[in-house]
Design an enzyme around this catalytic site. Structure first.
Site, PDB file in Angstrom:
ATOM      1  N   CYS A  64       0.870  -1.102  -0.065  1.00  0.00           N
ATOM      2  CA  CYS A  64      -0.158   0.073  -0.017  1.00  0.00           C
ATOM      3  C   CYS A  64       0.775   1.261  -0.191  1.00  0.00           C
ATOM      4  O   CYS A  64       1.748   1.346   0.938  1.00  0.00           O
ATOM      5  CB  CYS A  64      -0.921   0.043   1.222  1.00  0.00           C
ATOM      6  SG  CYS A  64      -1.636   1.614   1.484  1.00  0.00           S
ATOM      7  N   CYS A 114       0.294   3.771   2.981  1.00  0.00           N
ATOM      8  CA  CYS A 114       0.828   3.189   4.156  1.00  0.00           C
ATOM      9  C   CYS A 114       2.262   3.255   4.270  1.00  0.00           C
ATOM     10  O   CYS A 114       2.847   3.978   5.357  1.00  0.00           O
ATOM     11  CB  CYS A 114       0.454   1.737   4.074  1.00  0.00           C
ATOM     12  SG  CYS A 114      -1.124   1.238   4.011  1.00  0.00           S
TER      13      CYS A 114
END
Length: 128
Positions: free
Chosen positions: A58, A61
């Protein structure tokens, strides 16, 4: 800034340092969650926990990771990192549908939630 304001800031920072020194069990880096029992133990062991449900693939993230680490190191916030790929059942149990999902727990109960990347200041306001 006035001298009073500077002195107030110094006093507040000193009080924060003293309080933190009295909580040696508070980790100064994010705690990598190893499973649902470990997650429950972390929630039960600390008053306030920020759970960061993330995935290695991600982008948001990864972009947010330094801010999460800084929050754990500088602000005495317990951060529980939950890899949703490794712990799909845990993510499902907490209704995680997008990443990153940040869930604030107080006394083991969810009190706030945010989906999407946050800056360091955004993380601070979330746990404040």
């Amino acid at each position: 800034m006035t001298d009073d304001t500077i002195e107030e800031i110094k006093a507040r920072k000193k009080a924060e340092l003293v309080e933190r020194a009295q909580r040696p069990d508070e980790p100064d880096q994010p705690v990598e969650i190893e499973g649902s029992e470990h997650f429950e133990d972390v929630l039960a062991s600390h008053d306030t926990v920020l759970a960061d449900f993330y995935a290695d693939w991600c982008g948001p993230c990864q972009m947010m990771a330094p801010a999460v680490e800084r929050l754990a190191a500088d602000d005495g916030v317990v951060v529980a990192k939950v890899d949703v790929d490794a712990h799909q059942g845990l993510a499902q149990a907490w209704g995680v549908q997008g990443m990153p999902t940040l869930v604030v727990f107080e006394g083991g109960s969810e009190v706030d939630r945010a989906v999407g990347a946050r800056s360091y200041d955004g993380l601070c306001s979330l746990v404040a």
